[in-house]
Design an enzyme around this catalytic site. Structure first.
Site, mmCIF file in Angstrom:
data_model
loop_
_atom_site.group_PDB
_atom_site.id
_atom_site.type_symbol
_atom_site.label_atom_id
_atom_site.label_comp_id
_atom_site.label_asym_id
_atom_site.label_seq_id
_atom_site.Cartn_x
_atom_site.Cartn_y
_atom_site.Cartn_z
ATOM 1 N N ASP A 13 5.740 1.296 -9.780
ATOM 2 C CA ASP A 13 6.673 1.730 -9.748
ATOM 3 C C ASP A 13 7.818 1.879 -11.203
ATOM 4 O O ASP A 13 7.220 0.449 -11.753
ATOM 5 C CB ASP A 13 7.851 1.410 -9.006
ATOM 6 C CG ASP A 13 7.814 1.391 -7.184
ATOM 7 O OD1 ASP A 13 7.282 1.959 -7.148
ATOM 8 O OD2 ASP A 13 7.757 0.502 -6.562
ATOM 9 N N ASP A 63 0.987 -0.055 -5.178
ATOM 10 C CA ASP A 63 1.470 0.983 -6.254
ATOM 11 C C ASP A 63 2.265 0.737 -7.233
ATOM 12 O O ASP A 63 3.361 -0.158 -6.840
ATOM 13 C CB ASP A 63 1.057 2.431 -5.874
ATOM 14 C CG ASP A 63 2.607 2.262 -4.587
ATOM 15 O OD1 ASP A 63 3.176 1.493 -4.778
ATOM 16 O OD2 ASP A 63 3.208 3.590 -5.112
#
Length: 472
Positions: free
Chosen positions: A193, A191
């Protein structure tokens, strides 16, 4: 008699008691009732085509979900659920077009700067540095780091978030593995950040976009022991995306680097964050299973630093000498670091391992708010310089070598202090980073004991679309 807007919003005549309680919400109700759902539907459909590909439903299914949610209050009995639905509808009405809808418009022509680093140049130094972290005995029982399970929606969301980072780069800054991927395409990332100034409305609108397009139900969680942190999960608890919220003033103050029209947190700051992190026992143990990943990330950061600052000195001035202060009425959880070698305007740093103790000390000193520097989740601590002393908080474990603070934790505390210099753009900051480059390798003396990090408590806040619930 109930105001017409309340009757229209509820689809029925409310009781006098309910009317009184809802009267203050008339403006929000009016905005929801006047919301152009046809235009909203077109934006959602465009988002499905651009980001969700074949995952989304038909336009008819999307329209039905939008209509259901914007009339849901008419089928609810509990006032609390009605107010929750109204609050979330209001976030969509006021924020969706600006945060997500704008991502479907044509991309303006931009000459984006591209920066690539020569990572292999720093591979040997990164390997030696990380090998010196082999200082903990194997655990009696295997206890791998707790890792969140990723949702199958992550890949879809990544495409959207990349566009968000480019389009809204005055409101968000990227860090972590994707930021390093921009510098070194060999870095793998999961993912993405980021810190941003509107994390909550962004994630709420993303949750609704996922629901309207796919029918998937998601939940937002606010984690009490992480500053202004919100995470989006799918219906099975799979991690989709998280984000830290920061003030606009904090975002503007952060040192950044523009890469491919995305602002990334400056690699020097990210290097200091990595060195801080490796004062944490679970991170050190995780190296045994993920050494190559950690080396790739460290060598990318080190390569950038070497390109900017030149070769590492043979003998750096860090890590700074550190020792626990004499206890007052119990075991001491306050470190003192000798900072004179940094030549940075203060001679020592008083480092608290418990944040409430730092706060109480600042109150006892009569410190004014404008004297305190706080970069929120980026630094995870406030800072004060007074009387030739830096006061701050260190949120990691402290490793011990007998009665002395272990070199690795001295390095972590030193990195925290250097991070303060970087964040405040101190003239001595780059020299301090260069000094850190010359002291990354230690002799891997075993850790004899560990001073635990502060344990924070609290309850999770929840936003559950399916259950019409918001808890703070």
């Amino acid at each position: 008699m109930a105001p017409p807007v309340i009757e229209e919003y509820l689809g029925s005549r409310p009781s006098m008691e309910r009317c009184v309680l809802l009267r203050a919400q008339r403006r929000n109700m009016t905005r929801v009732l006047n919301f152009d759902r046809k235009l909203f539907l077109s934006l959602v459909v465009k988002s499905r085509r651009r980001f969700f590909k074949k995952l989304g439903g038909s336009e008819k299914e999307i329209a039905a979900r939008i209509e259901e949610y914007f009339s849901r209050q008419r089928r609810l009995e509990k006032l609390g659920q009605i107010l929750t639905v109204l609050e979330l509808q209001s976030v969509i009405v006021s924020e969706f077009t600006r945060t997500l809808g704008s991502l479907t418009t044509p991309t303006p022509a931009i000459n984006a700067a591209v920066r690539r680093v020569d990572a292999p140049r720093a591979r040997a130094l990164a390997s030696r540095a990380l090998n010196s972290y082999a200082v903990l005995p194997p655990p009696e029982e295997a206890a791998p780091m707790a890792r969140h399970k990723h949702s199958d929606l992550v890949e879809v969301v990544k495409r959207l978030v990349k566009e968000h980072l480019r389009r809204h780069n005055k409101r968000c800054v990227c860090y972590g593995s994707y930021a390093l991927h921009l510098l070194n395409p060999e870095i793998e990332y999961g993912d993405i950040d980021m810190v941003q100034t509107n994390a909550r409305p962004f994630l709420i609108n993303l949750a609704f976009l996922i629901y309207f397009v796919t029918g998937r139900q998601t939940v937002l969680l606010r984690v009490p022991y992480l500053k202004n942190y919100v995470v989006l999960q799918d219906e099975e608890g799979g991690h989709i995306l998280d984000s830290f919220n920061v003030r606009q003033a904090t975002l503007r103050a952060l040192p950044t680097l523009l890469v491919d029209n995305i602002y990334v947190l400056h690699p020097f700051v990210q290097l200091m964050a990595m060195l801080k992190m490796f004062s944490q026992t679970d991170r050190i143990r995780d190296l045994a299973d993920n050494f190559d990943k950690a080396r790739a990330r460290m060598e990318t950061l080190l390569a950038f630093a070497l390109e900017e600052l030149g070769e590492a000195p043979a003998d750096g001035r860090t890590p700074l000498p550190c020792a626990f202060l004499p206890p007052e009425g119990g075991a001491s959880r306050v470190l003192e670091a000798d900072a004179r070698a940094l030549d940075c305007g203060f001679a020592r740093a008083v480092v608290f391992l418990d944040e409430p103790a730092l706060v109480q000390t600042l109150l006892d000193m009569g410190v004014q708010d404008d004297e305190i520097v706080d970069f929120e989740s980026v630094s995870n601590s406030a800072f004060l310089v007074r009387d030739n002393t830096l006061f701050t908080y260190f949120s990691n474990t402290v490793l011990m070598d007998g009665d002395a603070v272990h070199d690795l934790s001295r390095r972590g505390v030193s990195a925290h202090i250097v991070m303060f210099l970087l964040l405040t753009r101190h003239p001595a900051a780059e020299g301090a980073v260069r000094s850190m480059l010359g002291s990354l390798v230690s002799d891997a003396r075993p850790v004899t004991s560990v001073v635990e990090r502060e344990r924070k408590t609290g309850t999770h806040g929840v936003i559950d679309i399916a259950k019409n619930v918001i808890t703070h």
